[in-house]
Design an enzyme around this catalytic site. Structure first.
Site, PDB file in Angstrom:
ATOM      1  N   GLN A 151       0.771  -1.278   0.194  1.00 54.77           N
ATOM      2  CA  GLN A 151       0.075   0.074  -0.118  1.00 54.77           C
ATOM      3  C   GLN A 151       0.745   1.385   0.203  1.00 54.77           C
ATOM      4  OE1 GLN A 151      -3.778   0.342   2.362  1.00 54.77           O
ATOM      5  NE2 GLN A 151      -2.571   1.985   3.643  1.00 54.77           N
ATOM      6  N   GLU A 193      -3.125   9.870  -0.433  1.00 51.28           N
ATOM      7  CA  GLU A 193      -2.209  10.558   0.190  1.00 51.28           C
ATOM      8  C   GLU A 193      -1.258  11.450  -0.412  1.00 51.28           C
ATOM      9  OE1 GLU A 193      -0.812   7.701   3.144  1.00 51.28           O
ATOM     10  OE2 GLU A 193      -2.741   7.050   3.932  1.00 51.28           O
ATOM     11  N   ASP A 229       4.155   0.263   4.545  1.00 57.25           N
ATOM     12  CA  ASP A 229       3.015  -0.102   5.101  1.00 57.25           C
ATOM     13  C   ASP A 229       2.336  -1.071   4.188  1.00 57.25           C
ATOM     14  OD1 ASP A 229       0.592  -0.577   6.253  1.00 57.25           O
ATOM     15  OD2 ASP A 229      -0.152   1.366   6.381  1.00 57.25           O
ATOM     16  N   GLU A 270       4.892  -1.615   8.676  1.00 59.34           N
ATOM     17  CA  GLU A 270       3.545  -1.455   9.145  1.00 59.34           C
ATOM     18  C   GLU A 270       2.746  -2.696   8.414  1.00 59.34           C
ATOM     19  OE1 GLU A 270       2.045   2.407   9.453  1.00 59.34           O
ATOM     20  OE2 GLU A 270       0.113   1.578   9.070  1.00 59.34           O
ATOM     21  N   ASP A 297      -0.971  -1.485  12.970  1.00 60.49           N
ATOM     22  CA  ASP A 297      -2.067  -0.417  12.665  1.00 60.49           C
ATOM     23  C   ASP A 297      -3.449  -1.398  12.872  1.00 60.49           C
ATOM     24  OD1 ASP A 297      -3.856   1.370  11.682  1.00 60.49           O
ATOM     25  OD2 ASP A 297      -3.002   1.278   9.518  1.00 60.49           O
ATOM     26  N   LYS A 322      -3.752   6.241  15.783  1.00 59.58           N
ATOM     27  CA  LYS A 322      -4.862   6.927  15.045  1.00 59.58           C
ATOM     28  C   LYS A 322      -6.185   7.196  15.697  1.00 59.58           C
ATOM     29  CE  LYS A 322      -4.044   4.802  10.363  1.00 59.58           C
ATOM     30  NZ  LYS A 322      -4.343   3.707   9.606  1.00 59.58           N
ATOM     31  N   SER A 352      -6.016   8.315   5.296  1.00 58.61           N
ATOM     32  CA  SER A 352      -6.118   8.746   3.918  1.00 58.61           C
ATOM     33  C   SER A 352      -7.250   9.769   3.433  1.00 58.61           C
ATOM     34  CB  SER A 352      -6.332   7.398   3.219  1.00 58.61           C
ATOM     35  OG  SER A 352      -7.449   6.593   3.421  1.00 58.61           O
ATOM     36  N   LYS A 373       3.418  10.121  10.895  1.00 59.58           N
ATOM     37  CA  LYS A 373       2.945   9.829   9.648  1.00 59.58           C
ATOM     38  C   LYS A 373       1.722  10.632   9.182  1.00 59.58           C
ATOM     39  CE  LYS A 373       1.714   5.177   7.407  1.00 59.58           C
ATOM     40  NZ  LYS A 373       0.624   4.137   7.349  1.00 59.58           N
TER      41      LYS A 373
END
Ligand code: PGA
Ligand code: ZN
Length: 395
Positions: A151, A193, A229, A270, A297, A322, A352, A373
């Site tokens: 990703q 992103e 990630d 990640e 994550d 997050k 995102s 990040k």
């Protein structure tokens, strides 16, 4: 004390052009505003969002009246009230988007009432280390169609002298990647992103970034490291990890990631495995954890019970944070504290789908995260990076 006198909620645009929730909180002497971000490759166990308009209507009726009169300076009590009124374990009733916007706006209102920047209000007198920017330069997965399978291909200038240099070094890598793509005659748009999203395989993405970081090292005398990630939950089909040309078993996935770490000196990996495989995470962590951050994550979703399981199994040495995965600032803080008390690092992260809200730059600093990040370019990403530069100036 700074008593909450009025609250407004509204829908605003996010970076994908979707509606998201923004909250304003007015207290006797303070004001705070924050907006909820949103994910595309979300973990199954994340707090639940509700459709913005519907969630806002519900909040005006059933939630906001119970928040008026609270002391914004008591963050725990404010967040507890959100949880009590919601009554579910995952904010399904009021919506995690409403919860997180209110919770962060409340902290900002309390900070302004005390005349402090948010990072200082939350972090106190001993905050003195800046997080380094970790940014996405090439990407695909759930963030762009027909692009890379991993990703996100990330960069972080590990030996940068300050945040400003680090932010510009990442931007220079992003620019050089564009030039290299052009040189190879490869067309590329950008993903959600702001990362380049060319139709290339993962091996070429690594090579291009390695070349770009080499150029930046020559030009700026900064060495920029690579990370990824994998967002492996998106690849997991119940039996293996689905790549375009093959399916990798769990053992093969572990071996593949370990090989990438060694081939490209990755400093950060990640979600290399899917969100429920604490054991496979632990096996990989035992192999590469001494030379690379193994960050969870989707597996941890910023929630203490999940992080606790990871600690018991030694599944990772780093936790992605997050706030909207859990819904309140108090819960976010508890997640960070649990990680740090047990020797794990933390990385504060954007989603995102973002707005120009800069709160996570303050949280990353206040909570002593190793990295922030948040992408490399694009208005909603640079809002945070530029705020980080300003914060550094105040430290
Ligand atoms: P998301 O992706 O914000 O779309 O969930 C970011 C990530 O996986 O880290
Ligand atoms: Zn992720």
């Amino acid at each position: 004390m700074t008593i909450i006198e009025a609250i407004e909620l509204r829908t605003i645009l996010d970076s994908r052009g979707n509606a998201t929730v923004e909250a304003d909180i007015h207290t006797t002497s303070g004001f705070g505003r924050s907006a909820a971000p949103s994910g595309a490759s979300t973990g199954t166990l994340e707090a639940k969002v509700r459709l913005p308009k519907e969630a806002i209507d519900n909040a005006y009726q059933n939630l906001l009246p119970a928040l008026i009169g609270l002391d914004a300076g008591d963050q725990e009590a404010f967040d507890e009230q959100l949880r009590d009124i919601d009554g579910t374990s995952d904010f399904a009733a009021i919506g995690a988007n409403v919860a997180v916007a209110l919770s962060l706006a409340n902290a900002k209102a309390a900070a302004t009432a005390m005349g402090l920047p948010l990072f200082r209000y939350l972090g106190g007198a001993f905050v003195n280390e800046m997080p380094l920017p970790l940014g996405n330069v090439i990407g695909g997965g759930a963030h762009a169609q027909n692009a890379t399978e991993i990703q996100e291909f990330l960069v972080v200038p590990g030996d940068a002298t300050d945040v400003e240099e680090a932010v510009f070094a990442n931007a220079a890598v992003h620019r050089h990647v564009k030039e290299l793509l052009k040189k190879h005659d490869i067309a590329a748009g950008k993903g959600d992103e702001g990362a380049w999203a060319p139709q290339i395989d993962d091996a070429l993405a690594f090579e291009l970034i390695a070349e770009a970081t080499g150029l930046v090292a020559d030009e700026m005398n900064v060495s920029v490291d690579m990370g990824i990630d994998v967002a492996a939950s998106q690849m997991w089909n119940g039996e293996g990890y689905k790549y375009r040309s093959r399916v990798r078993s769990t053992e093969e996935q572990i071996a593949y990631i370990a090989e990438l770490v060694d081939s490209y000196d990755l400093v950060y990996v990640e979600d290399p495995l899917h969100e429920d495989d604490f054991d496979a995470f632990a096996e990989l962590n035992s192999q590469i954890g001494n030379r690379c951050l193994v960050c969870g994550d989707d597996i941890f979703v910023t929630q203490v019970d999940r992080i606790q399981q990871g600690i018991e199994k030694d599944s990772a040495n780093c936790v992605l944070i997050k706030p909207n995965q859990v819904g309140t600032l108090t819960d976010t803080f508890e997640a960070v504290r649990l990680a740090h008390t047990n020797g794990l690092d933390t990385v504060m992260s954007h989603r995102s789908g973002e707005t120009t809200d800069t709160t996570i730059a303050h949280l990353a600093t206040a909570f002593s995260c190793v990295f922030l990040k948040c992408g490399v370019v694009g208005g909603e990403r640079i809002a945070k990076l530029n705020e980080l530069i300003r914060i550094e100036e105040q430290l």
